[in-house]
Design an enzyme around this catalytic site. Structure first.
Site, mmCIF file in Angstrom:
data_model
loop_
_atom_site.group_PDB
_atom_site.id
_atom_site.type_symbol
_atom_site.label_atom_id
_atom_site.label_comp_id
_atom_site.label_asym_id
_atom_site.label_seq_id
_atom_site.Cartn_x
_atom_site.Cartn_y
_atom_site.Cartn_z
ATOM 1 N N ASP A 67 30.778 -18.691 3.419
ATOM 2 C CA ASP A 67 31.891 -17.841 3.844
ATOM 3 C C ASP A 67 32.304 -18.102 5.287
ATOM 4 O OD1 ASP A 67 29.503 -16.818 4.817
ATOM 5 O OD2 ASP A 67 29.569 -15.008 3.622
ATOM 6 N N ASP A 136 24.582 -3.409 1.561
ATOM 7 C CA ASP A 136 25.288 -2.855 0.401
ATOM 8 C C ASP A 136 25.146 -3.760 -0.831
ATOM 9 O OD1 ASP A 136 26.835 -4.998 1.137
ATOM 10 O OD2 ASP A 136 28.713 -3.880 1.380
ATOM 11 N N HIS A 138 25.787 -7.055 -0.854
ATOM 12 C CA HIS A 138 26.703 -8.206 -0.925
ATOM 13 C C HIS A 138 25.952 -9.522 -0.782
ATOM 14 C CE1 HIS A 138 27.231 -7.739 3.657
ATOM 15 N NE2 HIS A 138 26.746 -8.948 3.504
ATOM 16 N N GLU A 143 31.616 -8.183 -1.889
ATOM 17 C CA GLU A 143 31.285 -6.784 -1.623
ATOM 18 C C GLU A 143 31.213 -5.988 -2.940
ATOM 19 O OE1 GLU A 143 30.399 -5.759 1.194
ATOM 20 O OE2 GLU A 143 31.560 -6.631 2.832
HETATM 21 C C1 F6R Z 1 26.434 -14.866 5.528
HETATM 22 C C2 F6R Z 1 26.390 -14.155 4.273
HETATM 23 C C3 F6R Z 1 26.010 -12.720 4.208
HETATM 24 C C4 F6R Z 1 24.622 -12.447 4.800
HETATM 25 C C5 F6R Z 1 24.286 -10.961 4.696
HETATM 26 C C6 F6R Z 1 22.945 -10.649 5.309
HETATM 27 O O1 F6R Z 1 26.878 -16.203 5.316
HETATM 28 O O2 F6R Z 1 26.720 -14.742 3.305
HETATM 29 O O3 F6R Z 1 26.025 -12.335 2.852
HETATM 30 O O4 F6R Z 1 23.674 -13.207 4.119
HETATM 31 O O5 F6R Z 1 25.272 -10.219 5.336
HETATM 32 O O6 F6R Z 1 23.032 -10.851 6.680
HETATM 33 P P1 F6R Z 1 21.730 -10.822 7.607
HETATM 34 O O7 F6R Z 1 20.907 -11.995 7.226
HETATM 35 O O8 F6R Z 1 22.279 -10.938 9.013
HETATM 36 O O9 F6R Z 1 21.051 -9.522 7.335
#
Ligand code: F6R
Length: 236
Positions: A67, A136, A138, A143
């Site tokens: 992303d 959440d 994701h 989401e």
């Molecule tokens: C980032 C991504 C997000 C993160 C998620 C967890 O490329 O795809 O889905 O993996 O937000 O983020 P952290 O690791 O910072 O808790």
């Protein structure tokens, strides 16, 4: 599903790096699906060390990131391109031309999304997809919703995701509100999926996602249907 509980973030990072590097050793021209965020930082540092020690050669690897924020170019220090360059690509012998992150500044975002799916197809799909998980549920920026979105698409970020990511920006108002994310089709078609999560704060969502019902309200729960899923969780 292979659910591995470890005691420390360091252990989690060691195991994740070992699995990713094994993939590269077994298939030197493999396609790695990569994630940003805090979860993979330890694994990336260990992968860099293994490369430096000559244990693994990334020169033929291709990478496809999950992303990117809409509106941030690769020079912006909070863009995911910048994150990847600085936390991994600079430290391994991957060819930067073989690394792919969605273009958050594309003038035609829909065309960029279509091109990203075509790219995934053109490289023969992802061999190993690394994922983190949001509070959440994701994955990528998929989401919670009433359905699973299959293709790469533009997404409005959930307020809880904006809150969680505000720590990286000068203020919450600076956090982009939209992003481009790989869809569930791209993620689920990866041959192997490795999800890493750490911290007590992730305990509930990890339980829901991997031991609860499969529902788009918890996007990561779809991974229960993946034939080769490894989850590594450390409470600390
Ligand atoms: C980032 C991504 C997000 C993160 C998620 C967890 O490329 O795809 O889905 O993996 O937000 O983020 P952290 O690791 O910072 O808790």
């Amino acid at each position: 599903m292979n659910f591995i509980k470890v005691n420390t973030y360091d252990e989690l990072s060691c195991k994740a790096a070992a699995l990713i590097c094994s993939q590269v050793v077994m298939k030197p021209d493999c396609v790695l699906g990569l994630a940003t965020g805090s979860s993979p930082l330890g694994a990336y540092a260990k992968m860099a060390q293994k490369c430096k020690d000559g244990e693994v050669d990334f020169s033929r690897v291709k990478s496809i990131n999950l992303d990117e924020y809409v509106g941030l170019d690769g020079q912006h220090d909070q863009s995911y391109r910048y994150f990847m360059n600085n936390n991994l690509f600079k430290h391994i012998n991957i060819d930067i031309n073989n690394t792919h992150v969605p273009n958050g500044c594309a003038t035609d975002v829909d065309a960029e999304c279509k091109a990203y799916d075509a790219l995934i197809e053109s490289v023969g799909g992802i061999d190993l997809q690394l994922l983190g998980i949001g509070l959440d549920g994701h994955i990528g920026f998929n989401e919670p919703d009433s359905y699973f979105e299959k293709t790469t698409h533009k997404v409005e970020l959930d307020p809880s995701t904006i809150d969680a990511n505000a720590r990286f920006f000068a203020s919450r108002d600076d956090v982009p509100t939209t992003a481009i994310t790989m869809g569930m089709g791209g993620i689920m078609s990866a041959k192997k999926v490795l999800l890493i999560a750490n911290g007590k704060g992730k305990k509930d969502i990890v339980e829901k996602a991997f031991f609860g019902p499969i529902t788009p309200a918890v996007p990561a729960s779809i991974l229960q249907l993946h034939p080769d899923l490894t989850v590594i969780y450390s409470e600390n």
